[in-house]
Structure formats: structure tokens, C-alpha cells
Design a protein around this motif. Structure first.
Motif, PDB file in Angstrom:
ATOM      1  N   ALA A   1       0.845  -1.177   0.000  1.00 58.84           N
ATOM      2  CA  ALA A   1       0.000   0.000   0.000  1.00 58.84           C
ATOM      3  C   ALA A   1       0.888   1.237   0.000  1.00 58.84           C
ATOM      4  CB  ALA A   1      -0.911  -0.008   1.208  1.00 58.84           C
ATOM      5  N   THR A   2       0.401   2.248  -0.597  1.00 58.28           N
ATOM      6  CA  THR A   2       1.095   3.525  -0.646  1.00 58.28           C
ATOM      7  C   THR A   2       0.202   4.586  -0.029  1.00 58.28           C
ATOM      8  OG1 THR A   2       2.206   2.883  -2.676  1.00 58.28           O
ATOM      9  CG2 THR A   2       2.139   5.223  -2.182  1.00 58.28           C
ATOM     10  N   VAL A   3       0.792   5.473   0.727  1.00 56.22           N
ATOM     11  CA  VAL A   3       0.049   6.562   1.349  1.00 56.22           C
ATOM     12  C   VAL A   3       0.292   7.832   0.554  1.00 56.22           C
ATOM     13  CG1 VAL A   3      -0.189   7.943   3.439  1.00 56.22           C
ATOM     14  CG2 VAL A   3       0.267   5.501   3.612  1.00 56.22           C
ATOM     15  N   VAL A   4      -0.788   8.511   0.210  1.00 56.61           N
ATOM     16  CA  VAL A   4      -0.698   9.772  -0.513  1.00 56.61           C
ATOM     17  C   VAL A   4      -1.307  10.845   0.392  1.00 56.61           C
ATOM     18  CG1 VAL A   4      -1.397  11.046  -2.568  1.00 56.61           C
ATOM     19  CG2 VAL A   4      -0.942   8.593  -2.725  1.00 56.61           C
ATOM     20  N   PRO A   5      -0.476  11.673   1.021  1.00 55.38           N
ATOM     21  CA  PRO A   5      -1.030  12.712   1.888  1.00 55.38           C
ATOM     22  C   PRO A   5      -1.750  13.775   1.061  1.00 55.38           C
ATOM     23  CG  PRO A   5       1.357  12.911   1.784  1.00 55.38           C
ATOM     24  CD  PRO A   5       0.978  11.692   0.997  1.00 55.38           C
ATOM     25  N   SER A  13     -10.820  19.994  -7.199  1.00 54.55           N
ATOM     26  CA  SER A  13     -10.336  19.500  -8.500  1.00 54.55           C
ATOM     27  C   SER A  13      -8.925  18.925  -8.386  1.00 54.55           C
ATOM     28  CB  SER A  13     -10.376  20.618  -9.542  1.00 54.55           C
ATOM     29  OG  SER A  13      -9.556  21.701  -9.137  1.00 54.55           O
ATOM     30  N   SER A  14      -8.082  19.553  -7.586  1.00 53.13           N
ATOM     31  CA  SER A  14      -6.723  19.028  -7.381  1.00 53.13           C
ATOM     32  C   SER A  14      -6.760  17.731  -6.593  1.00 53.13           C
ATOM     33  CB  SER A  14      -5.851  20.043  -6.637  1.00 53.13           C
ATOM     34  OG  SER A  14      -5.613  21.167  -7.437  1.00 53.13           O
ATOM     35  N   LEU A  15      -7.601  17.677  -5.578  1.00 55.95           N
ATOM     36  CA  LEU A  15      -7.733  16.447  -4.794  1.00 55.95           C
ATOM     37  C   LEU A  15      -8.224  15.305  -5.673  1.00 55.95           C
ATOM     38  CD1 LEU A  15      -9.305  17.869  -1.525  1.00 55.95           C
ATOM     39  CD2 LEU A  15      -6.949  17.118  -1.869  1.00 55.95           C
ATOM     40  N   ALA A  16      -9.179  15.595  -6.553  1.00 55.73           N
ATOM     41  CA  ALA A  16      -9.692  14.573  -7.462  1.00 55.73           C
ATOM     42  C   ALA A  16      -8.580  14.071  -8.376  1.00 55.73           C
ATOM     43  CB  ALA A  16     -10.853  15.126  -8.276  1.00 55.73           C
ATOM     44  N   TYR A  17      -7.745  14.969  -8.849  1.00 57.59           N
ATOM     45  CA  TYR A  17      -6.622  14.562  -9.707  1.00 57.59           C
ATOM     46  C   TYR A  17      -5.681  13.632  -8.935  1.00 57.59           C
ATOM     47  CZ  TYR A  17      -2.166  14.569 -12.045  1.00 57.59           C
ATOM     48  OH  TYR A  17      -0.995  14.160 -12.620  1.00 57.59           O
ATOM     49  N   PHE A  18      -5.312  14.024  -7.701  1.00 56.42           N
ATOM     50  CA  PHE A  18      -4.390  13.201  -6.902  1.00 56.42           C
ATOM     51  C   PHE A  18      -4.977  11.821  -6.654  1.00 56.42           C
ATOM     52  CE2 PHE A  18      -3.016  17.450  -4.927  1.00 56.42           C
ATOM     53  CZ  PHE A  18      -2.042  17.645  -5.898  1.00 56.42           C
ATOM     54  N   LEU A  19      -6.259  11.764  -6.299  1.00 64.60           N
ATOM     55  CA  LEU A  19      -6.908  10.479  -6.022  1.00 64.60           C
ATOM     56  C   LEU A  19      -6.971   9.610  -7.274  1.00 64.60           C
ATOM     57  CD1 LEU A  19      -9.807  11.762  -3.757  1.00 64.60           C
ATOM     58  CD2 LEU A  19      -7.824  10.439  -3.015  1.00 64.60           C
ATOM     59  N   SER A  20      -7.276  10.232  -8.394  1.00 65.52           N
ATOM     60  CA  SER A  20      -7.369   9.494  -9.657  1.00 65.52           C
ATOM     61  C   SER A  20      -5.995   9.019 -10.114  1.00 65.52           C
ATOM     62  CB  SER A  20      -8.000  10.380 -10.721  1.00 65.52           C
ATOM     63  OG  SER A  20      -8.044   9.735 -11.956  1.00 65.52           O
ATOM     64  N   ASP A  21      -5.021   9.896 -10.056  1.00 61.25           N
ATOM     65  CA  ASP A  21      -3.674   9.559 -10.514  1.00 61.25           C
ATOM     66  C   ASP A  21      -3.063   8.433  -9.671  1.00 61.25           C
ATOM     67  OD1 ASP A  21      -1.430  10.159 -12.299  1.00 61.25           O
ATOM     68  OD2 ASP A  21      -0.414  10.807 -10.462  1.00 61.25           O
ATOM     69  N   ALA A  22      -3.328   8.438  -8.368  1.00 65.10           N
ATOM     70  CA  ALA A  22      -2.793   7.405  -7.483  1.00 65.10           C
ATOM     71  C   ALA A  22      -3.662   6.148  -7.469  1.00 65.10           C
ATOM     72  CB  ALA A  22      -2.663   7.954  -6.067  1.00 65.10           C
ATOM     73  N   GLN A  23      -4.799   6.191  -8.167  1.00 63.88           N
ATOM     74  CA  GLN A  23      -5.743   5.075  -8.224  1.00 63.88           C
ATOM     75  C   GLN A  23      -6.136   4.611  -6.809  1.00 63.88           C
ATOM     76  OE1 GLN A  23      -3.948   2.088 -10.715  1.00 63.88           O
ATOM     77  NE2 GLN A  23      -3.899   3.432 -12.483  1.00 63.88           N
ATOM     78  N   CYS A  24      -6.491   5.588  -5.969  1.00 57.61           N
ATOM     79  CA  CYS A  24      -6.828   5.307  -4.572  1.00 57.61           C
ATOM     80  C   CYS A  24      -8.113   4.493  -4.467  1.00 57.61           C
ATOM     81  CB  CYS A  24      -6.999   6.609  -3.795  1.00 57.61           C
ATOM     82  SG  CYS A  24      -5.450   7.468  -3.559  1.00 57.61           S
ATOM     83  N   ARG A  25      -8.080   3.499  -3.601  1.00 58.36           N
ATOM     84  CA  ARG A  25      -9.260   2.683  -3.316  1.00 58.36           C
ATOM     85  C   ARG A  25      -9.924   3.092  -2.019  1.00 58.36           C
ATOM     86  NH1 ARG A  25      -6.918  -3.119  -3.889  1.00 58.36           N
ATOM     87  NH2 ARG A  25      -4.968  -2.238  -4.580  1.00 58.36           N
ATOM     88  N   SER A  26      -9.171   3.755  -1.144  1.00 59.18           N
ATOM     89  CA  SER A  26      -9.699   4.211   0.138  1.00 59.18           C
ATOM     90  C   SER A  26      -9.083   5.551   0.488  1.00 59.18           C
ATOM     91  CB  SER A  26      -9.374   3.227   1.268  1.00 59.18           C
ATOM     92  OG  SER A  26      -9.982   1.999   1.047  1.00 59.18           O
ATOM     93  N   VAL A  27      -9.850   6.344   1.229  1.00 57.39           N
ATOM     94  CA  VAL A  27      -9.372   7.629   1.709  1.00 57.39           C
ATOM     95  C   VAL A  27      -9.687   7.694   3.200  1.00 57.39           C
ATOM     96  CG1 VAL A  27      -9.539  10.138   1.513  1.00 57.39           C
ATOM     97  CG2 VAL A  27      -9.846   8.719  -0.508  1.00 57.39           C
ATOM     98  N   ILE A  28      -8.682   7.987   4.013  1.00 61.73           N
ATOM     99  CA  ILE A  28      -8.879   8.123   5.454  1.00 61.73           C
ATOM    100  C   ILE A  28      -8.983   9.606   5.767  1.00 61.73           C
ATOM    101  CG2 ILE A  28      -7.884   7.708   7.737  1.00 61.73           C
ATOM    102  CD1 ILE A  28      -6.359   5.337   6.452  1.00 61.73           C
TER     103      ILE A  28
END
Length: 71
Positions: A1-5, A13-28
Motif C-alpha cells: 500500500a502507498t500513502v498519498v497525503p 479539483s486538485s484532490l480529485a486529480y491526486f486520487l485518480s492519478d494514485a488510483q486510490c481505493r480508500s481515503v482516510i
């Protein structure tokens, strides 16, 4: 797993880009306004559908005793 702060200072819009680019499955998220910010970020991106895990930051800061550990 990788953590993306992520920072609540970024626009959705920037948060959406980061989540999409990192292919996040969960957000804490914490118990502050970050939960609503993440929901706003993913609402505009149809390819984003991470699970949102909300935690209580105060409970993370509580002191754990040895008795708690044995339970």
C-alpha cells in the motif's frame, strides 16, 4: 500500500486529480471538514469511487495502557 497525503488547502479539483492519478481505493479522513471536501472532490469524477474511512483524531491521541493491550 502507498500513502498519498492530501491537504485540505487544495481545491476539490486538485484532490480529485491526486486520487485518480494514485488510483486510490480508500481515503482516510479525520473528524473535521475534510470528509465533505473529499466527497466534493470525488462527486465530479465518475471514475473515482474510493471508500471513505472517517476516524476520530481524539481517539488516536488517547493513551494506551498495558491493560488495554492484553485485552
Amino acid at each position: 500500500a502507498t500513502v498519498v497525503p492530501l491537504s485540505s488547502l487544495h481545491p476539490p479539483s486538485s484532490l480529485a486529480y491526486f486520487l485518480s492519478d494514485a488510483q486510490c481505493r480508500s481515503v482516510i479522513v479525520g473528524n473535521d471538514h475534510s470528509h465533505e471536501l473529499i466527497k466534493a472532490a470525488i462527486s465530479n469524477k465518475s471514475n473515482l469511487n474510493p471508500s471513505i474511512v472517517q476516524i476520530d483524531k481524539a481517539s488516536l491521541l488517547s493513551k494506551t495502557t498495558n491493560e488495554d493491550m492484553t485485552d
